[in-house]
Enzyme design. Sequence first.
Site, PDB file in Angstrom:
ATOM      1  N   HIS A 117      12.775  -2.103   2.399  1.00 16.98           N
ATOM      2  CA  HIS A 117      12.139  -0.859   2.849  1.00 16.98           C
ATOM      3  C   HIS A 117      13.004   0.302   2.391  1.00 16.98           C
ATOM      4  O   HIS A 117      14.236   0.251   2.520  1.00 16.98           O
ATOM      5  CB  HIS A 117      12.005  -0.823   4.374  1.00 16.98           C
ATOM      6  N   TYR A 165      10.890   9.223   1.349  1.00 19.43           N
ATOM      7  CA  TYR A 165      10.899   8.153   0.351  1.00 19.43           C
ATOM      8  C   TYR A 165      11.578   8.522  -0.962  1.00 19.43           C
ATOM      9  O   TYR A 165      11.753   7.670  -1.832  1.00 19.43           O
ATOM     10  CB  TYR A 165       9.469   7.685   0.077  1.00 19.43           C
ATOM     11  N   ARG A 187      12.691   5.080  12.732  1.00 16.00           N
ATOM     12  CA  ARG A 187      11.401   5.764  12.674  1.00 16.00           C
ATOM     13  C   ARG A 187      10.557   5.393  13.894  1.00 16.00           C
ATOM     14  O   ARG A 187      11.073   4.926  14.903  1.00 16.00           O
ATOM     15  CB  ARG A 187      10.712   5.402  11.359  1.00 16.00           C
ATOM     16  N   ALA A 244       3.018  -0.766   4.944  1.00 13.27           N
ATOM     17  CA  ALA A 244       2.452  -0.906   6.285  1.00 13.27           C
ATOM     18  C   ALA A 244       2.058  -2.340   6.617  1.00 13.27           C
ATOM     19  O   ALA A 244       2.036  -2.719   7.790  1.00 13.27           O
ATOM     20  CB  ALA A 244       1.245   0.019   6.439  1.00 13.27           C
ATOM     21  N   PRO A 277       0.801  -1.215   0.000  1.00 10.05           N
ATOM     22  CA  PRO A 277       0.000   0.000   0.000  1.00 10.05           C
ATOM     23  C   PRO A 277       0.839   1.274   0.000  1.00 10.05           C
ATOM     24  O   PRO A 277       1.882   1.353   0.645  1.00 10.05           O
ATOM     25  CB  PRO A 277      -0.826  -0.104   1.286  1.00 10.05           C
ATOM     26  N   ASN A 278       0.360   2.212  -0.767  1.00 10.07           N
ATOM     27  CA  ASN A 278       0.904   3.569  -0.897  1.00 10.07           C
ATOM     28  C   ASN A 278       2.186   3.646  -1.711  1.00 10.07           C
ATOM     29  O   ASN A 278       2.659   4.745  -1.987  1.00 10.07           O
ATOM     30  CB  ASN A 278       1.091   4.233   0.475  1.00 10.07           C
ATOM     31  N   ARG A 310       6.962   0.769  13.680  1.00  6.21           N
ATOM     32  CA  ARG A 310       7.559   0.279  12.432  1.00  6.21           C
ATOM     33  C   ARG A 310       8.731  -0.676  12.683  1.00  6.21           C
ATOM     34  O   ARG A 310       9.262  -1.252  11.736  1.00  6.21           O
ATOM     35  CB  ARG A 310       8.046   1.452  11.574  1.00  6.21           C
ATOM     36  N   ARG A 322       4.598  11.032  -2.464  1.00 12.64           N
ATOM     37  CA  ARG A 322       4.282  10.956  -1.032  1.00 12.64           C
ATOM     38  C   ARG A 322       5.546  11.106  -0.207  1.00 12.64           C
ATOM     39  O   ARG A 322       6.485  10.337  -0.340  1.00 12.64           O
ATOM     40  CB  ARG A 322       3.640   9.597  -0.740  1.00 12.64           C
ATOM     41  N   GLU A 341      13.132  -8.900   1.979  1.00 12.27           N
ATOM     42  CA  GLU A 341      12.259  -7.797   2.390  1.00 12.27           C
ATOM     43  C   GLU A 341      13.009  -6.483   2.156  1.00 12.27           C
ATOM     44  O   GLU A 341      14.185  -6.361   2.509  1.00 12.27           O
ATOM     45  CB  GLU A 341      11.933  -7.977   3.872  1.00 12.27           C
ATOM     46  N   ASN A 390       8.328  -5.221  -0.708  1.00 10.69           N
ATOM     47  CA  ASN A 390       8.205  -4.046   0.138  1.00 10.69           C
ATOM     48  C   ASN A 390       6.720  -3.997   0.466  1.00 10.69           C
ATOM     49  O   ASN A 390       5.914  -3.512  -0.333  1.00 10.69           O
ATOM     50  CB  ASN A 390       8.655  -2.775  -0.584  1.00 10.69           C
ATOM     51  N   HIS A 393       4.061  -4.596   9.086  1.00 15.93           N
ATOM     52  CA  HIS A 393       3.896  -4.512  10.526  1.00 15.93           C
ATOM     53  C   HIS A 393       2.569  -5.068  11.023  1.00 15.93           C
ATOM     54  O   HIS A 393       2.352  -5.141  12.235  1.00 15.93           O
ATOM     55  CB  HIS A 393       4.012  -3.047  10.979  1.00 15.93           C
TER      56      HIS A 393
END
Length: 150
Positions: free
Chosen positions: A102, A25, A109, A79, A12-13, A113, A20, A100, A76, A82
Amino acid sequence: MADPTVMVLNGPNLNMLGKREPAIYGATTLADVERMLADAAKPLGLAVDCRQSNHEGELVTWCQQARETHAGLIINAGAYTHTSLALRDAVTAAELPLIEVHLSNIYARESFRHHSYLSPIAAGVICGLGVQGYVLALQAMAEIVKAHVA
């Protein structure tokens, strides 16, 4: 014989990459990342199948499908990293090597997270290196795939 294919899933996102929170990012878009990966895959003897969804169930379905058609997974999960036991279970069921990724350093952060449901089942985790993390994951996956077929 066709090159082994690695599925690259973005959660997502990540479709908003480049728009964003660019301070976190970066300005590179997801389409840019996908082009980078396609270019990087060729000399590694791999192909990439890049997909993005904001829907957990779709990511789960793609992991299930990858079991029969792909040599590895790079994820990736955004959210869902988590929160999603369903995604973890789908990756486990796929029985494929996982890396994985990120973009940001999730450990620098917010504390929520810091936990990942995917890290314990991953061959490796790359975080905090921006979009270069995807290329590094693909390079590592090439070695994993070669070792698996040897």
